[in-house]
Motif scaffolding. Structure first.
Motif, PDB file in Angstrom:
ATOM      1  N   MET A   1     -46.810 -24.548  -6.468  1.00  0.00           N
ATOM      2  CA  MET A   1     -45.466 -24.474  -6.139  1.00  0.00           C
ATOM      3  C   MET A   1     -45.435 -23.621  -4.814  1.00  0.00           C
ATOM      4  O   MET A   1     -45.150 -23.663  -3.768  1.00  0.00           O
ATOM      5  CB  MET A   1     -44.691 -24.092  -6.941  1.00  0.00           C
ATOM      6  CG  MET A   1     -44.175 -25.136  -7.810  1.00  0.00           C
ATOM      7  SD  MET A   1     -43.632 -26.733  -7.185  1.00  0.00           S
ATOM      8  CE  MET A   1     -42.173 -26.351  -6.117  1.00  0.00           C
ATOM      9  N   VAL A   2     -45.945 -22.199  -4.927  1.00  0.00           N
ATOM     10  CA  VAL A   2     -45.831 -21.084  -4.097  1.00  0.00           C
ATOM     11  C   VAL A   2     -46.449 -21.350  -2.619  1.00  0.00           C
ATOM     12  O   VAL A   2     -45.932 -21.436  -1.643  1.00  0.00           O
ATOM     13  CB  VAL A   2     -46.458 -19.705  -4.598  1.00  0.00           C
ATOM     14  CG1 VAL A   2     -46.698 -18.860  -3.501  1.00  0.00           C
ATOM     15  CG2 VAL A   2     -45.369 -19.105  -5.640  1.00  0.00           C
ATOM     16  N   PRO A   3     -47.617 -22.064  -2.335  1.00  0.00           N
ATOM     17  CA  PRO A   3     -48.331 -22.417  -1.203  1.00  0.00           C
ATOM     18  C   PRO A   3     -47.522 -23.557  -0.811  1.00  0.00           C
ATOM     19  O   PRO A   3     -47.401 -23.704   0.692  1.00  0.00           O
ATOM     20  CB  PRO A   3     -49.799 -22.492  -1.497  1.00  0.00           C
ATOM     21  CG  PRO A   3     -49.975 -22.694  -3.059  1.00  0.00           C
ATOM     22  CD  PRO A   3     -48.758 -22.146  -3.726  1.00  0.00           C
ATOM     23  N   LEU A   4     -47.032 -24.345  -1.549  1.00  0.00           N
ATOM     24  CA  LEU A   4     -46.367 -25.563  -1.334  1.00  0.00           C
ATOM     25  C   LEU A   4     -44.998 -25.282  -0.462  1.00  0.00           C
ATOM     26  O   LEU A   4     -44.893 -25.705   0.674  1.00  0.00           O
ATOM     27  CB  LEU A   4     -46.218 -26.567  -2.205  1.00  0.00           C
ATOM     28  CG  LEU A   4     -45.776 -27.920  -1.915  1.00  0.00           C
ATOM     29  CD1 LEU A   4     -46.640 -28.845  -1.303  1.00  0.00           C
ATOM     30  CD2 LEU A   4     -45.447 -28.764  -3.360  1.00  0.00           C
TER      31      LEU A   4
ATOM     32  N   ALA B   1     -38.001 -33.071   1.220  1.00  0.00           N
ATOM     33  CA  ALA B   1     -38.757 -34.540   1.166  1.00  0.00           C
ATOM     34  C   ALA B   1     -39.291 -34.653  -0.334  1.00  0.00           C
ATOM     35  O   ALA B   1     -39.014 -35.600  -1.144  1.00  0.00           O
ATOM     36  CB  ALA B   1     -39.520 -34.783   2.212  1.00  0.00           C
ATOM     37  N   PHE B   2     -40.368 -33.961  -0.558  1.00  0.00           N
ATOM     38  CA  PHE B   2     -40.958 -34.038  -1.829  1.00  0.00           C
ATOM     39  C   PHE B   2     -40.124 -33.978  -3.211  1.00  0.00           C
ATOM     40  O   PHE B   2     -40.358 -34.846  -4.180  1.00  0.00           O
ATOM     41  CB  PHE B   2     -42.280 -33.151  -1.784  1.00  0.00           C
ATOM     42  CG  PHE B   2     -43.339 -33.284  -0.893  1.00  0.00           C
ATOM     43  CD1 PHE B   2     -43.707 -34.372  -0.394  1.00  0.00           C
ATOM     44  CD2 PHE B   2     -43.836 -32.036  -0.533  1.00  0.00           C
ATOM     45  CE1 PHE B   2     -44.456 -34.600   0.559  1.00  0.00           C
ATOM     46  CE2 PHE B   2     -44.770 -32.339   0.591  1.00  0.00           C
ATOM     47  CZ  PHE B   2     -45.153 -33.655   1.260  1.00  0.00           C
ATOM     48  N   ALA B   3     -39.271 -32.904  -3.056  1.00  0.00           N
ATOM     49  CA  ALA B   3     -38.213 -32.531  -4.285  1.00  0.00           C
ATOM     50  C   ALA B   3     -37.672 -33.902  -4.507  1.00  0.00           C
ATOM     51  O   ALA B   3     -37.317 -34.653  -5.496  1.00  0.00           O
ATOM     52  CB  ALA B   3     -37.568 -31.505  -3.889  1.00  0.00           C
ATOM     53  N   ASP B   4     -37.075 -34.647  -3.367  1.00  0.00           N
ATOM     54  CA  ASP B   4     -36.250 -35.794  -3.619  1.00  0.00           C
ATOM     55  C   ASP B   4     -36.997 -37.053  -3.985  1.00  0.00           C
ATOM     56  O   ASP B   4     -36.650 -37.559  -4.918  1.00  0.00           O
ATOM     57  CB  ASP B   4     -35.614 -36.043  -2.124  1.00  0.00           C
ATOM     58  CG  ASP B   4     -34.473 -37.073  -2.252  1.00  0.00           C
ATOM     59  OD1 ASP B   4     -33.754 -36.950  -3.273  1.00  0.00           O
ATOM     60  OD2 ASP B   4     -34.218 -37.874  -1.241  1.00  0.00           O
TER      61      ASP B   4
ATOM     62  N   ALA C   1     -51.433 -36.013  -2.290  1.00  0.00           N
ATOM     63  CA  ALA C   1     -49.962 -36.070  -2.905  1.00  0.00           C
ATOM     64  C   ALA C   1     -50.166 -35.818  -4.463  1.00  0.00           C
ATOM     65  O   ALA C   1     -48.821 -35.438  -5.194  1.00  0.00           O
ATOM     66  CB  ALA C   1     -49.954 -37.809  -3.138  1.00  0.00           C
ATOM     67  N   ARG C   2     -51.360 -35.910  -5.305  1.00  0.00           N
ATOM     68  CA  ARG C   2     -51.357 -35.699  -6.596  1.00  0.00           C
ATOM     69  C   ARG C   2     -51.014 -34.046  -6.962  1.00  0.00           C
ATOM     70  O   ARG C   2     -50.282 -33.692  -7.599  1.00  0.00           O
ATOM     71  CB  ARG C   2     -52.743 -35.909  -7.270  1.00  0.00           C
ATOM     72  CG  ARG C   2     -52.991 -35.542  -8.646  1.00  0.00           C
ATOM     73  CD  ARG C   2     -53.896 -36.279  -9.274  1.00  0.00           C
ATOM     74  NE  ARG C   2     -53.712 -37.591  -9.664  1.00  0.00           N
ATOM     75  CZ  ARG C   2     -52.858 -38.133 -10.297  1.00  0.00           C
ATOM     76  NH1 ARG C   2     -52.033 -37.441 -11.340  1.00  0.00           N
ATOM     77  NH2 ARG C   2     -52.616 -39.507 -10.414  1.00  0.00           N
TER      78      ARG C   2
ATOM     79  N   PRO D   1     -54.143 -35.615   2.951  1.00  0.00           N
ATOM     80  CA  PRO D   1     -53.462 -34.346   3.117  1.00  0.00           C
ATOM     81  C   PRO D   1     -51.787 -34.791   3.264  1.00  0.00           C
ATOM     82  O   PRO D   1     -51.758 -36.051   4.309  1.00  0.00           O
ATOM     83  CB  PRO D   1     -53.789 -33.689   4.047  1.00  0.00           C
ATOM     84  CG  PRO D   1     -55.326 -34.070   4.397  1.00  0.00           C
ATOM     85  CD  PRO D   1     -55.527 -35.493   4.018  1.00  0.00           C
ATOM     86  N   VAL D   2     -50.733 -34.333   2.771  1.00  0.00           N
ATOM     87  CA  VAL D   2     -49.450 -34.907   3.145  1.00  0.00           C
ATOM     88  C   VAL D   2     -48.732 -33.454   3.550  1.00  0.00           C
ATOM     89  O   VAL D   2     -48.940 -32.510   3.358  1.00  0.00           O
ATOM     90  CB  VAL D   2     -48.988 -35.326   1.656  1.00  0.00           C
ATOM     91  CG1 VAL D   2     -49.634 -36.604   1.341  1.00  0.00           C
ATOM     92  CG2 VAL D   2     -49.136 -34.141   0.504  1.00  0.00           C
TER      93      VAL D   2
END
Ligand SMILES: C[S@@+](CC[C@H](N)C(=O)[O-])C[C@H]1O[C@@H](n2cnc3c(N)ncnc32)[C@H](O)[C@@H]1O
Length: 270
Positions: free
Chosen positions: A20-23, A152-155, A212-213, A256-257
């Motif tokens: 999570m931190v780098p993301l 975006a990703f959380a949603d 994505a994974r 990559p996303v």
């Protein structure tokens, strides 16, 4: 807020810090460290420090004689944070609830808190505690995520995981990390806590990951969403992660996303 929303323990600290931190947290941590260090504070209290991403960015920017107290409600997060930082005599690790700080009045030049306030059961009380331990003229610097639709990703993860539990969808991400984004409400809460000068800026960034994974694993297994899924059916954690992976890959591609993230940064004084 559900009681489990503030449980950052078990395998969460490691997944949180490595995925999570780098993301989504590291970029905002660099900015917060610069903002805090700009006034050359002699003493800083960090609350809800988590696995220490702000701590790692801020410690090198503080003076040789600065006092830096790093605190969090969950001891496992602090334990993990301490393993990531070399020995530094300026840093004091302290388990503490941001709503009941174990410090004297007027003991710090800056209180900072990155993405922690959403977890406070009573935000005005949390802000009033920050103000109590600040010296006159001290600054309270904190950040909160904007609404989930701006992230975006959380949603996408929230919608995908809901397909596994259609009758009782886990709503942790929308309810808590992205549940406190109304600027007028934030300003009113900070004012109610006694701060006179309140600046709020909204900062957009891009969140990137190799796949994505990795994003799906970060959200489903490195946040309290994991506990919410496991409470429904621990055997479905992998399926939920797979559904989130498919949704993100479908929207952002197989390689990559990158997705939009957005947060509010608040600086309060007086
Ligand atoms: C999303 S994490 C943010 C951690 C870190 N600041 C970062 O940017 O990565 C939220 C943190 O708030 C902590 N927390 C939750 N409730 C708290 C409270 N009442 N007082 C202090 N920390 C709290 C959790 O343990 C967790 O580490």
């Amino acid at each position: 807020m559900a009681e489990s929303d503030k449980l950052f323990s078990g395998s969460i600290p490691k997944f949180y810090d490595t995925l999570m931190v780098p993301l989504i947290f590291a970029g905002y941590a660099t900015d917060m460290a610069a903002l805090v260090a700009a006034s050359s504070p002699g003493s800083v209290l960090e609350t809800a420090a988590g696995s220490g991403v702000v701590t790692r960015a801020l410690a090198p920017l503080l003076g040789a004689n600065a006092r830096y107290v790093v605190s969090d409600l969950n001891q496992p997060m602090l334990d993990y944070a301490a393993t990531r930082l070399g020995s530094d005599s300026r840093i004091e690790w302290r388990q503490a609830d941001a709503l009941q700080l174990p410090f004297e009045d007027a003991s710090f030049d800056v209180v900072c808190c990155q993405f922690g306030a959403m977890f406070f059961p009573d935000r005005v009380a949390g802000y009033a505690e920050a103000r109590r331990v600040l010296r006159p003229g001290g600054r309270f610097v904190f950040s909160v995520w904007d609404r989930i639709e701006e992230n975006a990703f959380a949603d996408e993860v929230t919608h995908a995981v809901a397909t596994v539990f259609p009758h009782d969808p886990p709503r942790f991400l929308a309810r808590t990390p992205h549940g406190y984004h109304d600027i007028a409400l934030i300003r009113a809460d900070v004012g109610r806590a006694g701060f006179a000068s309140i600046g709020i800026e909204t900062h957009e960034k891009v969140s990137r990951a190799p796949s994505a994974r990795e994003v799906a694993t970060a959200y489903c297994q490195g946040t309290p969403l994991r506990g919410e899924i496991e409470a429904r059916d621990a055997g479905l954690l992998q399926l939920a992660t797979d559904r989130a992976t498919e949704a993100i890959a479908g929207r952002h591609g197989e390689g990559p996303v990158a997705g939009k993230i957005q947060a509010h940064v608040i600086v309060a004084t007086g």
